[in-house]
Design a protein around this motif. Structure first.
Motif, PDB file in Angstrom:
ATOM      1  N   UNK A 120      49.386 -58.839 -27.927  1.00 41.32           N
ATOM      2  CA  UNK A 120      48.490 -59.660 -28.740  1.00 41.32           C
ATOM      3  C   UNK A 120      48.417 -61.082 -28.198  1.00 41.32           C
ATOM      4  N   UNK A 121      49.538 -61.586 -27.682  1.00 42.25           N
ATOM      5  CA  UNK A 121      49.487 -62.922 -27.084  1.00 42.25           C
ATOM      6  C   UNK A 121      48.642 -62.906 -25.820  1.00 42.25           C
TER       7      UNK A 121
ATOM      8  N   UNK B  41      57.155 -63.182 -32.292  1.00 46.71           N
ATOM      9  CA  UNK B  41      55.745 -63.109 -32.672  1.00 46.71           C
ATOM     10  C   UNK B  41      55.368 -61.673 -33.016  1.00 46.71           C
ATOM     11  N   UNK B  42      55.915 -60.729 -32.297  1.00 51.57           N
ATOM     12  CA  UNK B  42      55.616 -59.324 -32.572  1.00 51.57           C
ATOM     13  C   UNK B  42      55.983 -58.953 -33.988  1.00 51.57           C
TER      14      UNK B  42
ATOM     15  N   UNK C  73      53.863 -57.760 -29.541  1.00 50.15           N
ATOM     16  CA  UNK C  73      54.127 -59.174 -29.285  1.00 50.15           C
ATOM     17  C   UNK C  73      53.512 -59.623 -27.972  1.00 50.15           C
ATOM     18  N   UNK C  74      53.791 -58.907 -26.915  1.00 53.12           N
ATOM     19  CA  UNK C  74      53.261 -59.268 -25.599  1.00 53.12           C
ATOM     20  C   UNK C  74      51.742 -59.089 -25.563  1.00 53.12           C
TER      21      UNK C  74
ATOM     22  N   UNK D 155      46.124 -60.784 -25.098  1.00 52.62           N
ATOM     23  CA  UNK D 155      44.716 -60.610 -25.440  1.00 52.62           C
ATOM     24  C   UNK D 155      44.128 -61.864 -26.077  1.00 52.62           C
ATOM     25  N   UNK D 156      44.970 -62.612 -26.770  1.00 54.31           N
ATOM     26  CA  UNK D 156      44.489 -63.830 -27.412  1.00 54.31           C
ATOM     27  C   UNK D 156      44.384 -64.973 -26.397  1.00 54.31           C
TER      28      UNK D 156
ATOM     29  N   UNK E 112      41.705 -64.603 -31.718  1.00 55.55           N
ATOM     30  CA  UNK E 112      40.829 -65.698 -31.311  1.00 55.55           C
ATOM     31  C   UNK E 112      39.379 -65.379 -31.652  1.00 55.55           C
TER      32      UNK E 112
ATOM     33  N   UNK F  80      49.557 -69.906 -17.530  1.00 54.63           N
ATOM     34  CA  UNK F  80      51.015 -70.064 -17.529  1.00 54.63           C
ATOM     35  C   UNK F  80      51.623 -69.662 -16.196  1.00 54.63           C
ATOM     36  N   UNK F  81      50.869 -68.917 -15.406  1.00 55.79           N
ATOM     37  CA  UNK F  81      51.331 -68.608 -14.053  1.00 55.79           C
ATOM     38  C   UNK F  81      51.764 -67.170 -13.845  1.00 55.79           C
ATOM     39  N   UNK F  82      52.605 -66.661 -14.737  1.00 57.43           N
ATOM     40  CA  UNK F  82      53.114 -65.301 -14.520  1.00 57.43           C
ATOM     41  C   UNK F  82      52.062 -64.254 -14.866  1.00 57.43           C
TER      42      UNK F  82
ATOM     43  N   UNK G  23      60.090 -62.354 -10.649  1.00 56.00           N
ATOM     44  CA  UNK G  23      58.690 -62.737 -10.869  1.00 56.00           C
ATOM     45  C   UNK G  23      58.608 -64.108 -11.526  1.00 56.00           C
TER      46      UNK G  23
ATOM     47  N   UNK H 111      56.928 -67.787 -10.554  1.00 57.30           N
ATOM     48  CA  UNK H 111      55.777 -68.255 -11.328  1.00 57.30           C
ATOM     49  C   UNK H 111      56.250 -69.013 -12.555  1.00 57.30           C
TER      50      UNK H 111
ATOM     51  N   UNK I  21      46.890 -66.473 -24.757  1.00 60.34           N
ATOM     52  CA  UNK I  21      47.959 -67.472 -24.779  1.00 60.34           C
ATOM     53  C   UNK I  21      48.751 -67.549 -23.484  1.00 60.34           C
ATOM     54  N   UNK I  22      48.546 -66.584 -22.613  1.00 59.25           N
ATOM     55  CA  UNK I  22      49.278 -66.601 -21.346  1.00 59.25           C
ATOM     56  C   UNK I  22      48.454 -67.202 -20.209  1.00 59.25           C
TER      57      UNK I  22
ATOM     58  N   UNK J 278      59.647 -65.852 -27.702  1.00 60.97           N
ATOM     59  CA  UNK J 278      58.278 -66.038 -28.162  1.00 60.97           C
ATOM     60  C   UNK J 278      57.611 -64.696 -28.478  1.00 60.97           C
ATOM     61  N   UNK J 279      57.594 -63.812 -27.530  1.00 63.14           N
ATOM     62  CA  UNK J 279      56.834 -62.564 -27.708  1.00 63.14           C
ATOM     63  C   UNK J 279      57.464 -61.641 -28.745  1.00 63.14           C
TER      64      UNK J 279
ATOM     65  N   UNK K  21      55.134 -72.168 -13.464  1.00 63.15           N
ATOM     66  CA  UNK K  21      54.255 -73.293 -13.777  1.00 63.15           C
ATOM     67  C   UNK K  21      54.385 -73.687 -15.243  1.00 63.15           C
ATOM     68  N   UNK K  22      54.414 -72.707 -16.098  1.00 61.19           N
ATOM     69  CA  UNK K  22      54.429 -72.944 -17.546  1.00 61.19           C
ATOM     70  C   UNK K  22      55.672 -73.699 -18.000  1.00 61.19           C
TER      71      UNK K  22
END
Lengths: 217, 217
Positions: free
Chosen positions: A187-188, B183-184, A184-185, A190-191, B114, A197-199, B154, B158, A193-194, B179-180, B160-161
């Motif tokens: 693939x998002x 999605x996973x 989940x983390x 690498x795609x 992507x 977003x800042x973090x 953290x 951060x 999507x983060x 989300x993650x 911003x998002x």
DNA sequence: TGTACATCAGTGAACGCGCGTTCACTGATGTAC
DNA sequence: TGTACATCAGTGAACGCGCGTTCACTGATGTAC
């Protein structure tokens, strides 16, 4: 003839060319994704004519299939090596991320959007099981708190995927969560999507992995 | 002329044809993935010549961009509607899965692999933020146990998002995990990685969602 | 109400491109006697 | 060691295909007077 598995120069040459074709294929996939892979483009890049590649692969599909196989194999090797040098779930998680970041499109070839119609060769399920076994081994020793969702019961009754691995339901659950949560983390990330977003995705991944390694609650 | 926003027959017609082009495009994506989308094929299916489509879209890229926009918009609408009728995190999770299963390739168009080189239009980030806001709203009321991984710190630094959303760090963490983690499970399920494994993906998803809804530990 | 004109949807031909794949071939490399 | 033959890597031409996109056009629909 001395002993076994003698390799003739021609065989050596064939192996080299095959390897170079695959290398160029990976470069192309990295540049424009798997759907854009073109035999002619690879041949051009290698300074030979398109039809020449048919000496080495039956066609485009076989080449892609081979790449998929290699990608699975590569991850299995990474995991086995990590496990062999004593890695626990945490270590496997780090190895997975390193492997994924090393070549995102390779990761996507395995875990990304499936092309409707294309089916991976049957033998990769063997490799996939091998990968799962390593995770199950690492998931076993850790004892976490009880499950409150009924998932353990369900998994206890449906453990075909674990083969004859002696993991208890809590370990099955942890192994599955290892897979789905990290994917989940990853693939998002690498795609892309983060981005913006800042973090830091690494921190998010690390936190998710921490919770897994100490116990899936 | 009566009032405002009068719509001429021509405008109505244009809107209809545009809509049908998109419908056919979605059908084609469902059948052979986004990379295989072809303007000529769409035109053929609609019984018109290829160039006719250029009356409605500037080209292939613009059509795809429009589909991406619609996909984001669609999920945002689903979430807003769910929230409006009182859905909590659990409800949003169910809505997400229903939306994804309803059209897996639409899901992949948003969250899938992507295409290197292609960039989604800027305005979808607005919609993405809208989606995130709904999740953040729902993540707020639930109070879970403390974070032990340093992720909260953290995220506090951060954010911003999250725009100016008043969520506390624990809620930020829960929203991100929503989300993650979902999605996973979802992306692996839709990609077919669970087929033949034995267990029911819905149970796995439900368990993951349960742990999120009650508290992310 | 009728006529002249403007708008615009859709066509068909064409351009240039790249693709996967086949086929008959050349020429170099290796093998057998 | 030398000659005859077999193997096989790679070429170039060709086939058929579909793609995105342009362009000049026809013909229908709508608008203005």
């Amino acid at each position: 003839m001395v002993g076994k598995a003698e390799e003739t120069p021609r065989e050596r040459y064939r192996a080299q060319v095959r390897a170079e074709i695959k290398e160029r294929a990976w470069e192309q996939i990295a540049a424009s994704g798997a759907p854009g892979l073109s035999l002619n483009a690879i041949a051009r890049q290698m300074g030979m004519s398109g039809p020449a590649l048919y000496r080495y692969f039956a066609g485009r599909d076989e080449l892609i299939t081979e790449l998929v196989r290699d990608a699975y194999r590569s991850l299995a090797d990474v995991f086995r090596a990590a496990a062999a040098s004593g890695a626990d779930l945490d270590g496997l998680g780090r190895a997975l991320r390193a492997w994924a970041l090393d070549d995102p499109q390779r990761y996507f070839l395995v875990y990304g959007t499936p092309v409707p119609g294309y089916h991976a060769p049957d033998d990769v399920t063997t490799t996939a099981r091998e990968i799962m076994t390593v995770v199950l081994d690492a998931a076993r020793p850790v004892a976490g708190p009880a499950d409150t969702t009924g998932l353990d019961d369900h998994l206890a009754e449906h453990r075909e995927w674990a083969g004859d691995h002696p993991a208890d339901p809590a370990a099955l659950r942890r192994a599955l969560s290892f897979w789905t949560r990290l994917h989940g983390v990853l693939s998002l990330e690498l795609a892309g999507h983060f981005t913006g977003m800042g973090f830091d995705p690494a921190v998010l991944y690390g936190a998710e992995l921490d919770r897994l390694a100490h116990a899936v609650r």
